[in-house]
Scaffold this active site. Structure first.
Site, PDB file in Angstrom:
ATOM      1  N   VAL A 172      -1.923  -1.976  -3.818  1.00  0.00           N
ATOM      2  CA  VAL A 172      -1.393  -2.572  -5.040  1.00  0.00           C
ATOM      3  C   VAL A 172      -1.584  -4.087  -4.964  1.00  0.00           C
ATOM      4  O   VAL A 172      -1.321  -4.700  -3.919  1.00  0.00           O
ATOM      5  CB  VAL A 172       0.103  -2.222  -5.214  1.00  0.00           C
ATOM      6  CG1 VAL A 172       0.632  -2.751  -6.546  1.00  0.00           C
ATOM      7  CG2 VAL A 172       0.325  -0.713  -5.129  1.00  0.00           C
ATOM      8  N   ASP A 223       9.271  12.986  -7.037  1.00  0.00           N
ATOM      9  CA  ASP A 223       9.044  12.105  -5.886  1.00  0.00           C
ATOM     10  C   ASP A 223      10.021  10.937  -5.899  1.00  0.00           C
ATOM     11  O   ASP A 223       9.645   9.794  -5.687  1.00  0.00           O
ATOM     12  CB  ASP A 223       7.593  11.618  -5.886  1.00  0.00           C
ATOM     13  CG  ASP A 223       7.142  11.182  -4.482  1.00  0.00           C
ATOM     14  OD1 ASP A 223       7.815  11.548  -3.498  1.00  0.00           O
ATOM     15  OD2 ASP A 223       6.127  10.477  -4.375  1.00  0.00           O
ATOM     16  N   GLY A 275       0.626   5.789  -0.830  1.00  0.00           N
ATOM     17  CA  GLY A 275      -0.203   6.923  -0.511  1.00  0.00           C
ATOM     18  C   GLY A 275      -1.518   6.964  -1.263  1.00  0.00           C
ATOM     19  O   GLY A 275      -2.485   7.530  -0.791  1.00  0.00           O
ATOM     20  N   PHE A 276      -1.547   6.398  -2.447  1.00  0.00           N
ATOM     21  CA  PHE A 276      -2.740   6.532  -3.279  1.00  0.00           C
ATOM     22  C   PHE A 276      -3.684   5.358  -3.175  1.00  0.00           C
ATOM     23  O   PHE A 276      -4.800   5.408  -3.668  1.00  0.00           O
ATOM     24  CB  PHE A 276      -2.347   6.704  -4.750  1.00  0.00           C
ATOM     25  CG  PHE A 276      -1.280   7.716  -4.946  1.00  0.00           C
ATOM     26  CD1 PHE A 276      -1.417   8.991  -4.428  1.00  0.00           C
ATOM     27  CD2 PHE A 276      -0.119   7.396  -5.613  1.00  0.00           C
ATOM     28  CE1 PHE A 276      -0.417   9.931  -4.579  1.00  0.00           C
ATOM     29  CE2 PHE A 276       0.888   8.337  -5.769  1.00  0.00           C
ATOM     30  CZ  PHE A 276       0.734   9.604  -5.252  1.00  0.00           C
ATOM     31  N   GLY A 277      -3.236   4.282  -2.596  1.00  0.00           N
ATOM     32  CA  GLY A 277      -4.113   3.127  -2.507  1.00  0.00           C
ATOM     33  C   GLY A 277      -3.310   1.846  -2.435  1.00  0.00           C
ATOM     34  O   GLY A 277      -2.095   1.868  -2.232  1.00  0.00           O
ATOM     35  N   LYS A 319      -2.711  -1.026  -9.326  1.00  0.00           N
ATOM     36  CA  LYS A 319      -2.814  -0.035  -8.249  1.00  0.00           C
ATOM     37  C   LYS A 319      -4.225   0.522  -8.248  1.00  0.00           C
ATOM     38  O   LYS A 319      -4.695   1.038  -9.257  1.00  0.00           O
ATOM     39  CB  LYS A 319      -1.801   1.082  -8.485  1.00  0.00           C
ATOM     40  CG  LYS A 319      -1.546   1.939  -7.298  1.00  0.00           C
ATOM     41  CD  LYS A 319      -0.512   3.013  -7.582  1.00  0.00           C
ATOM     42  CE  LYS A 319       0.898   2.540  -7.340  1.00  0.00           C
ATOM     43  NZ  LYS A 319       1.868   3.655  -7.328  1.00  0.00           N
ATOM     44  N   GLU A 351       0.832  -1.195   0.000  1.00  0.00           N
ATOM     45  CA  GLU A 351       0.000   0.000   0.000  1.00  0.00           C
ATOM     46  C   GLU A 351       0.863   1.240   0.000  1.00  0.00           C
ATOM     47  O   GLU A 351       1.849   1.324   0.719  1.00  0.00           O
ATOM     48  CB  GLU A 351      -0.888   0.008   1.249  1.00  0.00           C
ATOM     49  CG  GLU A 351      -1.774   1.225   1.318  1.00  0.00           C
ATOM     50  CD  GLU A 351      -2.620   1.271   2.582  1.00  0.00           C
ATOM     51  OE1 GLU A 351      -2.569   0.299   3.358  1.00  0.00           O
ATOM     52  OE2 GLU A 351      -3.307   2.276   2.774  1.00  0.00           O
TER      53      GLU A 351
HETATM   54  N1  LIG Z   1       4.865  -2.608 -10.768  1.00  0.00           N
HETATM   55  C1  LIG Z   1       4.996  -3.198  -9.578  1.00  0.00           C
HETATM   56  N2  LIG Z   1       5.450  -4.469  -9.482  1.00  0.00           N
HETATM   57  C2  LIG Z   1       5.593  -5.079  -8.274  1.00  0.00           C
HETATM   58  N3  LIG Z   1       5.302  -4.498  -7.110  1.00  0.00           N
HETATM   59  C3  LIG Z   1       4.844  -3.239  -7.132  1.00  0.00           C
HETATM   60  C4  LIG Z   1       4.652  -2.524  -8.352  1.00  0.00           C
HETATM   61  N4  LIG Z   1       4.171  -1.284  -8.055  1.00  0.00           N
HETATM   62  C5  LIG Z   1       4.079  -1.238  -6.720  1.00  0.00           C
HETATM   63  N5  LIG Z   1       4.469  -2.406  -6.150  1.00  0.00           N
HETATM   64  C6  LIG Z   1       4.490  -2.749  -4.718  1.00  0.00           C
HETATM   65  O1  LIG Z   1       3.491  -2.018  -4.049  1.00  0.00           O
HETATM   66  C7  LIG Z   1       4.081  -1.234  -3.005  1.00  0.00           C
HETATM   67  C8  LIG Z   1       3.294   0.057  -2.871  1.00  0.00           C
HETATM   68  O2  LIG Z   1       3.612   0.881  -3.977  1.00  0.00           O
HETATM   69  P1  LIG Z   1       3.148   2.383  -4.069  1.00  0.00           P
HETATM   70  O3  LIG Z   1       3.861   3.000  -5.202  1.00  0.00           O
HETATM   71  O4  LIG Z   1       1.666   2.425  -4.099  1.00  0.00           O
HETATM   72  O5  LIG Z   1       3.589   3.003  -2.687  1.00  0.00           O
HETATM   73  P2  LIG Z   1       4.927   3.647  -2.161  1.00  0.00           P
HETATM   74  O6  LIG Z   1       5.893   3.862  -3.290  1.00  0.00           O
HETATM   75  O7  LIG Z   1       5.415   2.831  -1.012  1.00  0.00           O
HETATM   76  O8  LIG Z   1       4.456   5.036  -1.611  1.00  0.00           O
HETATM   77  P3  LIG Z   1       4.064   6.326  -2.413  1.00  0.00           P
HETATM   78  O9  LIG Z   1       2.594   6.271  -2.597  1.00  0.00           O
HETATM   79  O10 LIG Z   1       4.483   7.427  -1.528  1.00  0.00           O
HETATM   80  O11 LIG Z   1       4.772   6.296  -3.725  1.00  0.00           O
HETATM   81  C9  LIG Z   1       5.547  -1.051  -3.421  1.00  0.00           C
HETATM   82  O12 LIG Z   1       6.382  -0.877  -2.336  1.00  0.00           O
HETATM   83  C10 LIG Z   1       5.856  -2.354  -4.135  1.00  0.00           C
HETATM   84  O13 LIG Z   1       6.270  -3.331  -3.213  1.00  0.00           O
HETATM   85 MG   LIG Z   2       5.481   4.415  -5.051  1.00  0.00          MG
END
Ligand SMILES: Nc1ncnc2c1ncn2[C@@H]1O[C@H](COP(=O)(O)OP(=O)(O)OP(=O)(O)O)[C@@H](O)[C@H]1O
Ligand SMILES: [Mg+2]
Length: 412
Positions: free
Chosen positions: A97, A216, A93-95, A121, A91
């Site tokens: 995954v 970011d 900030g936006f939701g 996502k 998870e």
């Molecule tokens: N394309 C992807 N393939 C595999 N895992 C992913 C992928 N995108 C996201 N994830 C997993 O989902 C998690 C959450 O990703 P997300 O980008 O939503 O949050 P974040 O980077 O931790 O925070 P922020 O919203 O601040 O960017 C990631 O840490 C990663 O483990």
């Molecule tokens: Mg992220």
């Protein structure tokens, strides 16, 4: 029912410009997202641009959507077993995954284990800012294609206001997890860390050449594929850079504490050099295995700067990640530290440029490591150890595990 996204959200808070800069602690772990205002804030921050190579004009149906697959909500439910807990990856900030499966050729949902793996996502519905960030993501990733940017396969936007994004699955998950979820993964080796830094620099150099500021950059937005090649993800806060002779654009302050450049936080003046600062922080994280912010009052930059300031006195081993077990080139570590310091210069004008300066330096280190590896493996087959096999555990293992690690860390 699948998991509900219960953690605090970047988008929910970011939609409300605040009177004073700063903000909102959004998650229990590292990521503290900022949302502030400044005097000349840009109301369409992130998506609008007056003149740019990219098509950013429309806020309804950008041309970029045409190159992407439009999924229905029922497609994505089928691809993820109804967003079930077994599909949950993490998870942000936006939701939340989720992992899903689609057919290689038709992109129709398939059974788990069949076809191509994707990461889906799912944006929290209630967030207006989330919608803007969703749009920025499809606008940029629909048009920008590069081996070091995550690949967006498609999107879902339906009349029930569901907003989702479908990406290529990155098998090893985020760099953040590898560096900080200590129990979940084996430590990344030094040559892998150098290669990841070069991949990130390549992705950033490409963006800057397109006139795009990422805004970011952080280790959670660096994803690793099966071979540990890194790609940048999360373009929700990306925006067009300045045009003509202007050195910066003036904008609302958004981003992540600990990574955002000081002049940007103070004035809202954003330039490609703001990204270079964040890159310097990621370099420090790669070297030290310490988070940009760990809950103490001192940031990683504040902790590292005096230790790296005077090259004659630097004892590099004092700052290096103990998980490396001393297995790194001291010379390379010194070089990386010097590069990080330049990226973190307080005056953005004195920070190096990604393409001309940062990338060539890192590529040289990668080249050196590759040569060393190939000469080792040709002289002795037994020395060619394969890279460690890391298991990508759900990042949201996250809140609990991250919190535990967080409490333990200190800036001694
Ligand atoms: N394309 C992807 N393939 C595999 N895992 C992913 C992928 N995108 C996201 N994830 C997993 O989902 C998690 C959450 O990703 P997300 O980008 O939503 O949050 P974040 O980077 O931790 O925070 P922020 O919203 O601040 O960017 C990631 O840490 C990663 O483990
Ligand atoms: Mg992220």
């Amino acid at each position: 029912m699948g998991n509900c996204c219960s953690g605090s959200a970047k988008c929910a808070n970011a939609s409300t410009p605040l009177e004073s800069k700063v903000t909102t602690t959004t998650r229990s772990s590292t990521s503290t997202t900022m949302s502030g205002s400044n005097n000349d804030k840009d109301p369409d921050d992130g998506v609008r641009s007056s003149s740019n190579k990219l098509d950013e004009g429309s806020t309804t149906t950008p041309a970029s959507l045409r190159s992407l697959k439009s999924f229905s909500m029922s497609d994505l439910r089928a691809a993820t077993k109804n967003f079930g807990s077994n599909s949950y990856l993490g998870e942000g900030g936006f939701g939340c995954v989720y992992k899903g499966w689609i057919d290689e050729a038709t992109l129709a949902p398939t059974k788990a284990g069949v076809g191509r793996m994707v990461a889906i996502k799912k944006l929290k519905k209630e967030s207006f800012q989330g919608h803007k960030e969703w749009l920025a993501e499809v606008t940029y990733l629909g048009q920008l294609h590069h081996p070091n940017l995550v690949k967006l396969v498609g999107y879902c936007s339906d009349s029930d206001h569901n907003k989702l994004l479908v990406y290529d699955y990155m098998l090893r998950g985020s760099l953040e997890n590898h560096l900080f979820l200590r129990r979940a993964t084996q430590p990344l080796t030094w040559p892998t860390r150098v290669a990841v830094a070069a991949d990130v620099a390549r992705g950033m150099a490409f963006l800057h050449a397109q006139g795009v500021i990422f805004r970011d950059l952080k280790s959670s937005n660096v994803l690793l594929d099966a071979g540990y090649r890194a790609r940048l993800s999360d373009f929700g806060l990306a925006r067009s850079g300045p045009t003509g002779d202007r050195s910066h654009v003036s904008t609302r302050v958004v981003g992540t504490r600990g990574y955002a450049a000081p002049e940007y936080v103070a004035t809202g003046h954003l330039s490609v050099k703001s990204d270079v600062y964040s890159f310097g922080v990621v370099l420090l994280e790669l070297m030290t295995g310490r988070r940009a912010l760990d809950g103490s009052s001192v940031t990683l930059v504040e902790w590292a700067r005096p230790r790296l300031g005077d090259r004659r006195k630097v004892i590099i081993s004092r700052i290096m990640d103990t998980r490396l077990g001393g297995q790194y080139s001291k010379k390379q570590a010194q070089e990386m530290a010097a590069l990080a310091l330049r990226c973190l210069h307080n005056d953005p004008k004195n920070r190096p440029a990604m393409e001309e300066d940062v990338l060539p330096q890192l590529e040289q280190l990668v080249q050196h490591n590759n040569n060393k590896f190939s000469s080792c493996s040709s002289s002795s087959m037994s020395s060619s150890t394969p890279p460690p096999v890391h298991v990508h555990t759900p990042s949201s293992s996250s809140s609990e595990q991250r919190r535990r690690h967080y409490n333990k860390s200190s800036r001694g």
